[in-house]
Design a protein around this motif. Structure first.
Motif, short mmCIF file in Angstrom:
data_model
loop_
_atom_site.label_atom_id
_atom_site.label_comp_id
_atom_site.label_asym_id
_atom_site.label_seq_id
_atom_site.Cartn_x
_atom_site.Cartn_y
_atom_site.Cartn_z
N GLN A 13 0.83 -1.20 0.00
CA GLN A 13 0.00 0.00 0.00
C GLN A 13 0.86 1.25 0.00
O GLN A 13 0.56 2.22 -0.70
CB GLN A 13 -0.93 0.00 1.22
CG GLN A 13 -2.04 -1.02 1.12
CD GLN A 13 -2.86 -1.10 2.39
OE1 GLN A 13 -2.48 -0.54 3.41
NE2 GLN A 13 -3.99 -1.79 2.33
N GLU A 14 1.95 1.24 0.77
CA GLU A 14 2.86 2.39 0.80
C GLU A 14 3.53 2.59 -0.56
O GLU A 14 3.66 3.71 -1.05
CB GLU A 14 3.92 2.19 1.89
CG GLU A 14 4.85 3.37 2.06
CD GLU A 14 4.16 4.63 2.51
OE1 GLU A 14 4.62 5.72 2.11
OE2 GLU A 14 3.14 4.56 3.23
N LEU A 15 3.93 1.48 -1.18
CA LEU A 15 4.54 1.56 -2.51
C LEU A 15 3.55 2.09 -3.52
O LEU A 15 3.90 2.91 -4.38
CB LEU A 15 5.05 0.17 -2.93
CG LEU A 15 5.77 0.08 -4.25
CD1 LEU A 15 7.05 0.92 -4.22
CD2 LEU A 15 6.10 -1.36 -4.57
N GLN A 16 2.29 1.66 -3.41
CA GLN A 16 1.26 2.14 -4.33
C GLN A 16 1.01 3.64 -4.12
O GLN A 16 0.83 4.39 -5.08
CB GLN A 16 -0.02 1.35 -4.13
CG GLN A 16 -1.06 1.60 -5.20
CD GLN A 16 -2.27 0.72 -5.04
OE1 GLN A 16 -2.53 0.19 -3.97
NE2 GLN A 16 -3.01 0.55 -6.11
N LYS A 17 1.02 4.11 -2.88
CA LYS A 17 0.85 5.54 -2.60
C LYS A 17 2.00 6.35 -3.19
O LYS A 17 1.79 7.42 -3.78
CB LYS A 17 0.75 5.78 -1.10
CG LYS A 17 -0.55 5.35 -0.49
CD LYS A 17 -0.54 5.58 1.01
CE LYS A 17 -1.78 5.01 1.67
NZ LYS A 17 -1.75 5.14 3.13
N GLN A 18 3.22 5.85 -3.04
CA GLN A 18 4.38 6.56 -3.61
C GLN A 18 4.28 6.59 -5.12
O GLN A 18 4.57 7.61 -5.76
CB GLN A 18 5.67 5.87 -3.18
CG GLN A 18 6.00 6.05 -1.72
CD GLN A 18 7.22 5.25 -1.30
OE1 GLN A 18 7.79 4.51 -2.08
NE2 GLN A 18 7.61 5.39 -0.04
N TRP A 19 3.87 5.49 -5.72
CA TRP A 19 3.72 5.43 -7.18
C TRP A 19 2.67 6.43 -7.64
O TRP A 19 2.87 7.14 -8.63
CB TRP A 19 3.35 4.02 -7.61
CG TRP A 19 3.03 3.92 -9.05
CD1 TRP A 19 1.80 3.73 -9.61
CD2 TRP A 19 3.94 4.02 -10.16
NE1 TRP A 19 1.88 3.71 -10.97
CE2 TRP A 19 3.19 3.89 -11.34
CE3 TRP A 19 5.30 4.23 -10.26
CZ2 TRP A 19 3.76 3.94 -12.59
CZ3 TRP A 19 5.86 4.27 -11.52
CH2 TRP A 19 5.10 4.13 -12.66
N HIS A 20 1.55 6.51 -6.94
CA HIS A 20 0.50 7.45 -7.32
C HIS A 20 0.97 8.89 -7.17
O HIS A 20 0.61 9.75 -7.98
CB HIS A 20 -0.77 7.21 -6.51
CG HIS A 20 -1.54 6.00 -6.95
ND1 HIS A 20 -2.09 5.87 -8.21
CD2 HIS A 20 -1.83 4.86 -6.30
CE1 HIS A 20 -2.68 4.72 -8.32
NE2 HIS A 20 -2.53 4.06 -7.17
N SER A 21 1.80 9.19 -6.16
CA SER A 21 2.30 10.55 -6.01
C SER A 21 3.26 10.91 -7.15
O SER A 21 3.24 12.05 -7.65
CB SER A 21 2.98 10.73 -4.66
OG SER A 21 4.16 9.96 -4.59
N VAL A 22 4.08 9.95 -7.59
CA VAL A 22 4.97 10.20 -8.74
C VAL A 22 4.15 10.43 -10.00
O VAL A 22 4.41 11.36 -10.78
CB VAL A 22 5.96 9.02 -8.93
CG1 VAL A 22 6.67 9.11 -10.26
CG2 VAL A 22 6.95 8.97 -7.79
N VAL A 23 3.12 9.60 -10.20
CA VAL A 23 2.27 9.74 -11.39
C VAL A 23 1.54 11.08 -11.35
O VAL A 23 1.44 11.77 -12.37
CB VAL A 23 1.28 8.56 -11.48
CG1 VAL A 23 0.22 8.81 -12.54
CG2 VAL A 23 2.02 7.27 -11.78
#
Length: 180
Positions: A29-39
Motif C-alpha cells: 500500500q505504501e509503494l502504491q501511494k508513492q507510485w501514485h504521487s509520482v504519477v
C-alpha cells in the motif's frame, strides 16, 4: 473513463482490479501511494498536459504499444546520436584545420553507419516492446488467476464445504461397491 488526461486502460487496469478486491500488505500500500504521487506529479506538469492534449499525445494514449516502442527507440538511440554529434563536431574542427575533403567522406560514412544503427535499434525496440507487452499480459493473467483461486479456497474454507465437495477416493470406491 479518464483519469486526468490518461485513460484508465493505460493506467494498469489489470493491477487495479486485482488489488482492489483483496487486502494488500502495508508495504504494498505504501509503494502504491508513492507510485501514485509520482504519477500525479507527472500529470500536473504543464508541458506533459500540453503534449497529451495534442494530436500526437492523444494518438499515443490510444495506442500504448506504439508509445512504448517510441519510448524504447528514443532511450536506446540517445547514445549513438550523441556519439554521432561528437563525431560531427570533431570532423568540423578537423575541417577548419584543413581536412575539407576528408570531412565529406567521413561524415557520409558516419551518416550511413548511424542510419544502420538506428534501423537496428528501431527493430530492437519493437521486439523488446512486444516481449514486454506479452510478459505484462501473461503476468497479469497469472496474478488474476492466483488471486481468484485463492479467494475461492478461502470462501470454501469459510463455508466448510471444501471437504464436502471433494469426497475421498475411499468413499467413491465404497459407493461403487454398494451399487453393484
Amino acid at each position: 473513463m479518464k483519469v486526468g488526461w490518461l485513460s484508465k486502460k493505460w493506467l494498469f487496469r489489470r493491477f487495479t482490479t486485482v488489488t482492489g478486491e483483496y487486502n494488500m500488505s502495508k508495504e504494498m500500500q505504501e509503494l502504491q501511494k508513492q507510485w501514485h504521487s509520482v504519477v500525479e506529479s507527472i500529470h500536473s506538469n504543464s508541458n506533459v498536459v500540453a503534449f497529451m492534449n495534442s494530436r500526437v499525445g492523444l494518438y499515443l494514449d490510444d495506442h500504448p504499444f506504439i508509445a512504448l516502442s517510441l519510448l524504447m527507440f528514443v532511450a536506446v538511440s540517445a547514445i549513438p546520436v550523441a556519439f554521432f554529434l561528437i563525431f560531427i563536431v570533431t570532423t568540423a574542427i578537423m575541417a577548419c584545420i584543413g581536412v575539407i575533403v576528408m570531412e565529406g567522406v567521413v561524415i557520409s560514412i558516419g551518416g550511413i553507419a548511424l542510419l544502420c544503427v538506428l534501423c537496428g535499434l528501431g527493430a530492437l525496440s519493437l521486439g523488446v516492446s512486444g516481449v514486454l507487452s506479452v510478459c505484462y499480459i501473461i503476468l497479469s493473467t497469472l496474478v488474476n488467476y492466483w488471486y481468484a483461486s485463492r479467494g475461492e479456497i478461502r470462501k470454501q474454507e469459510a463455508n466448510g464445504s471444501f471437504s464436502q465437495k471433494n469426497p475421498s477416493v475411499t468413499d467413491l470406491s465404497a459407493n461403487k461397491g454398494k451399487n453393484e
